[in-house]
Design an enzyme around this catalytic site. Structure first.
Site, PDB file in Angstrom:
ATOM      1  CE  LYS A  13      48.517  40.102  40.558  1.00 35.51           C
ATOM      2  NZ  LYS A  13      49.671  40.714  39.883  1.00 35.51           N
ATOM      3  NE  ARG A  88      52.801  37.117  44.378  1.00 37.28           N
ATOM      4  CZ  ARG A  88      52.110  38.244  44.574  1.00 37.28           C
ATOM      5  NH1 ARG A  88      51.009  38.243  45.259  1.00 37.28           N
ATOM      6  NH2 ARG A  88      52.546  39.364  44.071  1.00 37.28           N
ATOM      7  NE  ARG A 127      52.252  49.005  42.287  1.00 41.98           N
ATOM      8  CZ  ARG A 127      52.146  47.661  42.296  1.00 41.98           C
ATOM      9  NH1 ARG A 127      51.040  47.085  41.836  1.00 41.98           N
ATOM     10  NH2 ARG A 127      53.128  46.915  42.729  1.00 41.98           N
ATOM     11  NE  ARG A 160      53.440  47.396  46.411  1.00 40.10           N
ATOM     12  CZ  ARG A 160      52.863  46.323  45.875  1.00 40.10           C
ATOM     13  NH1 ARG A 160      51.610  46.391  45.418  1.00 40.10           N
ATOM     14  NH2 ARG A 160      53.499  45.180  45.781  1.00 40.10           N
ATOM     15  NE  ARG A 171      57.064  43.134  43.577  1.00 38.31           N
ATOM     16  CZ  ARG A 171      56.422  44.250  43.263  1.00 38.31           C
ATOM     17  NH1 ARG A 171      57.067  45.384  43.145  1.00 38.31           N
ATOM     18  NH2 ARG A 171      55.128  44.219  43.094  1.00 38.31           N
TER      19      ARG A 171
HETATM   20  P1  ADP Z   1      49.123  44.426  40.100  1.00 40.19           P
HETATM   21  O1  ADP Z   1      48.049  44.474  41.173  1.00 40.19           O
HETATM   22  O2  ADP Z   1      48.882  43.346  39.092  1.00 40.19           O
HETATM   23  O3  ADP Z   1      50.514  44.391  40.666  1.00 40.19           O
HETATM   24  P2  ADP Z   1      48.277  47.181  39.581  1.00 40.19           P
HETATM   25  O4  ADP Z   1      46.805  47.046  39.383  1.00 40.19           O
HETATM   26  O5  ADP Z   1      48.745  47.744  40.874  1.00 40.19           O
HETATM   27  O6  ADP Z   1      49.029  45.770  39.260  1.00 40.19           O
HETATM   28  O7  ADP Z   1      48.842  48.056  38.363  1.00 40.19           O
HETATM   29  C1  ADP Z   1      50.225  48.400  38.266  1.00 40.19           C
HETATM   30  C2  ADP Z   1      50.383  49.818  37.728  1.00 40.19           C
HETATM   31  O8  ADP Z   1      49.979  49.863  36.361  1.00 40.19           O
HETATM   32  C3  ADP Z   1      49.517  50.850  38.473  1.00 40.19           C
HETATM   33  O9  ADP Z   1      50.248  52.049  38.570  1.00 40.19           O
HETATM   34  C4  ADP Z   1      48.274  51.008  37.554  1.00 40.19           C
HETATM   35  O10 ADP Z   1      47.712  52.309  37.665  1.00 40.19           O
HETATM   36  C5  ADP Z   1      48.870  50.766  36.160  1.00 40.19           C
HETATM   37  N1  ADP Z   1      47.947  50.066  35.262  1.00 40.19           N
HETATM   38  C6  ADP Z   1      47.124  49.028  35.567  1.00 40.19           C
HETATM   39  N2  ADP Z   1      46.466  48.596  34.482  1.00 40.19           N
HETATM   40  C7  ADP Z   1      46.894  49.371  33.443  1.00 40.19           C
HETATM   41  C8  ADP Z   1      46.587  49.413  32.049  1.00 40.19           C
HETATM   42  N3  ADP Z   1      45.727  48.553  31.487  1.00 40.19           N
HETATM   43  N4  ADP Z   1      47.209  50.353  31.277  1.00 40.19           N
HETATM   44  C9  ADP Z   1      48.097  51.207  31.834  1.00 40.19           C
HETATM   45  N5  ADP Z   1      48.431  51.232  33.138  1.00 40.19           N
HETATM   46  C10 ADP Z   1      47.836  50.319  33.940  1.00 40.19           C
HETATM   47  P1  AMP Z   2      51.265  42.244  45.768  1.00 36.71           P
HETATM   48  O1  AMP Z   2      50.605  43.380  46.477  1.00 36.71           O
HETATM   49  O2  AMP Z   2      50.300  41.192  45.308  1.00 36.71           O
HETATM   50  O3  AMP Z   2      52.195  42.716  44.668  1.00 36.71           O
HETATM   51  O4  AMP Z   2      52.178  41.508  46.850  1.00 36.71           O
HETATM   52  C1  AMP Z   2      53.241  42.185  47.477  1.00 36.71           C
HETATM   53  C2  AMP Z   2      54.184  41.183  48.116  1.00 36.71           C
HETATM   54  O5  AMP Z   2      53.511  40.443  49.142  1.00 36.71           O
HETATM   55  C3  AMP Z   2      54.754  40.109  47.188  1.00 36.71           C
HETATM   56  O6  AMP Z   2      55.891  40.546  46.459  1.00 36.71           O
HETATM   57  C4  AMP Z   2      55.108  38.994  48.187  1.00 36.71           C
HETATM   58  O7  AMP Z   2      56.305  39.304  48.882  1.00 36.71           O
HETATM   59  C5  AMP Z   2      53.958  39.095  49.190  1.00 36.71           C
HETATM   60  N1  AMP Z   2      52.839  38.218  48.810  1.00 36.71           N
HETATM   61  C6  AMP Z   2      51.570  38.606  48.466  1.00 36.71           C
HETATM   62  N2  AMP Z   2      50.814  37.544  48.181  1.00 36.71           N
HETATM   63  C7  AMP Z   2      51.600  36.447  48.327  1.00 36.71           C
HETATM   64  C8  AMP Z   2      51.409  35.045  48.142  1.00 36.71           C
HETATM   65  N3  AMP Z   2      50.217  34.540  47.745  1.00 36.71           N
HETATM   66  N4  AMP Z   2      52.453  34.216  48.384  1.00 36.71           N
HETATM   67  C9  AMP Z   2      53.648  34.685  48.803  1.00 36.71           C
HETATM   68  N5  AMP Z   2      53.900  35.992  48.972  1.00 36.71           N
HETATM   69  C10 AMP Z   2      52.896  36.876  48.735  1.00 36.71           C
END
Ligand code: ADP
Ligand code: AMP
Length: 218
Positions: A13, A88, A127, A160, A171
């Site tokens: 995302k 969420r 990541r 992270r 998660r």
């Molecule tokens: P989210 O925001 O949904 O938690 P991220 O955008 O942070 O996910 O992506 C999670 C990890 O996967 C990051 O390290 C990113 O670089 C990697 N990633 C994201 N999209 C892809 C993809 N299509 N193929 C391979 N790796 C990806």
């Molecule tokens: P994210 O960066 O989206 O992976 O969010 C990191 C963490 O923030 C999550 O695991 C939750 O603990 C908290 N968080 C982010 N967005 C929300 C939401 N909409 N509702 C509840 N918790 C959230």
């Protein structure tokens, strides 16, 4: 244009949000980024949410709804927005609907990025994010140019704390129990656009842009 990015942690995302925002000229809004910023700055909100985030639990709805309401009241959202990581829970989705109705706005599309759990664990454990600007990298699939340094702002890359494996598993369970029901909610509302997130980053992006344009009849 009012967009939501839905999908499990690690689906991609955040990776897609920046580019989609640029493409349509709308601000990407990540609740997770806002919470991490509050924790870094040691604000009262940051202190309140840190324990939940570190444990991989959701932050309580009223805290989340408070920051989202404040953020959506800012003038840059007049042209639209892209929500990443919100809503969420079903109550969050219902309150968002009410809020948009009050403002005379409607959701355009809800983009649901789908990826298998085994891939998610690999993605999250590899990541890395920039501690300054939040840009997202991966040790295998999206490497930085200079080791440990952000390509965009030269900030330091970190892992992270909630990306350690034990927390990642929690998660994913939290996602299945509390967030996945939103897929049906938005499908029933005729808003869902499902995308295969196991494809390369650029193919996922193209799928999203094409899907949105089709919805808009462009
Ligand atoms: P989210 O925001 O949904 O938690 P991220 O955008 O942070 O996910 O992506 C999670 C990890 O996967 C990051 O390290 C990113 O670089 C990697 N990633 C994201 N999209 C892809 C993809 N299509 N193929 C391979 N790796 C990806
Ligand atoms: P994210 O960066 O989206 O992976 O969010 C990191 C963490 O923030 C999550 O695991 C939750 O603990 C908290 N968080 C982010 N967005 C929300 C939401 N909409 N509702 C509840 N918790 C959230």
């Amino acid at each position: 244009m009012q967009l939501i990015l839905l999908g499990p942690p690690g689906a991609g995302k955040g990776t897609q949000a920046t580019r989609i925002g640029e493409e349509f000229g709308i601000p990407p809004i990540s609740t997770g980024d806002m919470f991490r910023e509050a924790i870094k700055k040691k604000t009262p909100l940051g202190e309140e949410v840190a324990q939940y985030i570190q444990a991989g639990e959701l932050v309580p709805d009223e805290l989340v709804l408070g920051i989202v309401r404040d953020r959506l009241a800012q003038p840059d959202t007049a042209v639209g927005f892209l929500l990443d990581g919100f809503p969420r829970t079903l109550p969050q989705a219902v309150v968002l609907d009410q809020y948009l109705t009050e403002k005379g706005q409607k959701l355009t599309v809800v983009i649901d990025i789908e990826v298998d759990p085994e891939i998610l664990v690999m993605r999250l454990s590899g990541r890395r994010i920039c501690q300054e600007c939040g840009a997202v990298y991966h040790i295998l699939t999206k490497k930085e140019q200079q080791a440990g340094i952000c390509d965009h702002c030269q900030g330091r890359l970190i892992q992270r704390e909630d990306d350690y494996e034990a927390t990642v598993r929690n998660r994913l369970t939290v996602y299945t129990n509390q967030t996945a029901p939103l897929i049906k909610y938005y499908r029933d509302a005729g808003l869902l656009l499902q995308i295969d997130g196991a494809q390369p980053i650029s193919a996922v992006y193209q799928g999203i842009i094409t899907g949105i344009r089709q919805r808009l009849g462009q």
